[in-house]
Structure formats: C-alpha cells, structure tokens
Design a protein around this motif. Structure first.
Motif: not given
Length: 284
Positions: A153-159, A171-183
């Motif tokens: 659903g979203s990025w969690k620290p330590g994932l 993953i959802s449309a809102d999921f993104k890795t740190p410093g990046s974009t959902p796309q």
C-alpha cells in the motif's frame, strides 16, 4: 492455508456527504465500528473465501483487544505484542462518492515485538505481508516453502530487507520507493527479481509483470494489462485489502498469478459497491 502478517486496527467509520471544511461540524449519515488494517482485512477475506487463516498481528491484552478478537472469531491469532499494547483506532470518513479519508497511528506505539517460531508457517501455502510488522515479516520470510506476497500500500522504513525474499508483490498506485515516484515503482521493484509484480490503479487497468527466462537463462519481465470493470463505488475503504486477501486465497488454491489476480480484482470490485470492507459478504 494462509498466514497474514501485519496490522490490525479498530475502525470507526463515519458516512458523510462531503469531507468537512476546517473548523466545521457536520452530521454523519451513519456510523460503524469494525476491525480494520490490511492484514486483518485480508485474513477475513481469505477466510470468507474458504481458506484456513492464521493472523500474526499485534493485539495485547486490553479491553479493545478482546473486542478485536470477537470480530476475528474463526481466525487463529498469533499475538506478537506486549500485554500493555492496545490496537490502534482508525478514524475513517467515507463520502457518497466512495472516497475515503483515514487517520490512524498504525503500529507506531508498538515498540518491541515477539517474533514467533517458524513453526507458525507450518502447512502454509501463502504468507501475506502488509509491511506494518517488518521485525516479524523479515525473519519469517526466510522460510522458503510458502509463497511470500507483499501488500504494497505504501513504503515502510526497512521494507528493503523484505523485498529480496518475496515471490509476489502487488502495489497501489501511490506506492513509491524513497526519493522516487509511483510511476517508477515497478521498475525499481523488478531489480529485486520478484517473480510476479502488479500495480493497481483504482478503477484503472492493473499493470502486470512476470519474470521469465530465455534459452540462455537471461531473466526479463513480460508486461500485461488487466482491465477492471467500471462500477459505481460507494465505499473504497479496504478494497485493496480485499484484493490481497482474495489473491492469497486463489494463489493458495493453485491458480496461476494472472488468473488469481483477475479473480481477486473482481472481489475488490464487488467490495467497493457495498458499505464496509466486508459488506460484499452479505448474502454469500
């Protein structure tokens, strides 16, 4: 058999005409108390569809915890929380158009957890992780026999510690890795060589990527798109949880990933046409 690892909440849901403006009071059209949380909702969905389910979650020994256990009757619970912990309460507002707003502390007050023995996965076909209990999910993901599925659903620290052990990630449309974009999320997850990936987009098409190998055993991803039926949504809260619980169930039944995802998407579509995460079960 399915094991769900992650968050359980108590959801106080208010049905409203429109979200309130700052410093305004409104009267709700209806109000309910129910269990929530991605792992708990997925567990209830899988059980409704006929799976044997174990829920590894944080409950504690408070009066609220006893209430949660009543809602989860029929699901085996493995509690990893200290006795003093109580399940978080989520405030949910749902409008007539089906849009929702959620406020919750999640597991931020949990602190130390007890990691169960690997025996908790004995006999499991699929293990679903929602990322809210990573200190538990990461060690359990080292058990290779069941398929490990991420509800992203979203990025969690330590994932990043869990990703290399996964077989499936949706993953959802809102999921993104740190410093990046959902796309870019699927491109970045593909670097972990997760066998099956998908990205949902509400009523939009689901993007699917599956890993394959050529004659020289060079891995690459094949991309497909899964259409989603257009319906009138009355409550979108928890639809992703239903999708993941249904997906875990169908994978445990032995369906191929795309077939399982198509069936799970239909369950999520049914979910948004009813009030309440489990409203679609009425009459089943």
């Amino acid at each position: 058999m399915i094991v769900c690892v992650g968050l359980t909440t108590i959801d106080h849901t208010q049905r409203i005409n429109a979200f309130p403006e700052p410093n305004k009071k409104i009267v709700a059209k209806g109000s309910t108390i129910d269990v929530g949380g991605p792992a708990a909702n997925a567990a209830r969905t899988a059980r409704e569809l006929g799976s044997q389910v174990v829920l590894v979650t944080a409950l504690g020994k408070s009066a609220l915890s006893k209430l949660v256990r009543e809602f989860l009757a029929g699901i085996e619970i493995v509690d990893v929380a200290p006795a003093s912990f109580q399940p978080p309460i989520s405030t949910v507002m749902v409008t007539d158009s089906g849009d929702r707003c959620v406020v919750s502390t999640n597991n931020t007050a949990l602190g130390d957890v007890r990691v169960p023995d690997a025996e908790v996965l004995s006999g499991a076909n699929v293990v679903l992780h929602d990322g809210h209990l990573l200190p538990v999910s990461v060690p359990l993901s080292q058990v290779p026999e069941p398929a490990h599925l991420l509800d992203g659903g979203s990025w969690k620290p330590g994932l990043e510690k869990l990703l290399p052990q996964l077989d499936v990630a949706v993953i959802s449309a809102d999921f993104k890795t740190p410093g990046s974009t959902p796309q870019n999320a699927l491109d970045e997850l593909s670097e972990y060589k997760i066998h099956s990936l998908a990205r949902s987009d509400g009523p939009g098409k689901v993007e699917i990527r599956e890993l394959s190998w050529d004659e020289e055993l060079t891995p690459s991803y094949e991309t497909n798109w899964l259409p989603v039926e257009r319906v009138r949504a009355v409550d979108t809260n928890g639809a992703g949880d239903v999708l993941h619980g249904a997906l875990a169930h169908y994978l445990a039944e032995g369906k191929k990933f795309q077939d399982a995802l198509e069936a799970a998407t239909k369950m999520a579509t049914a979910c948004v046409q009813h009030h309440g995460v489990m409203g679609w079960t009425n009459g089943r």
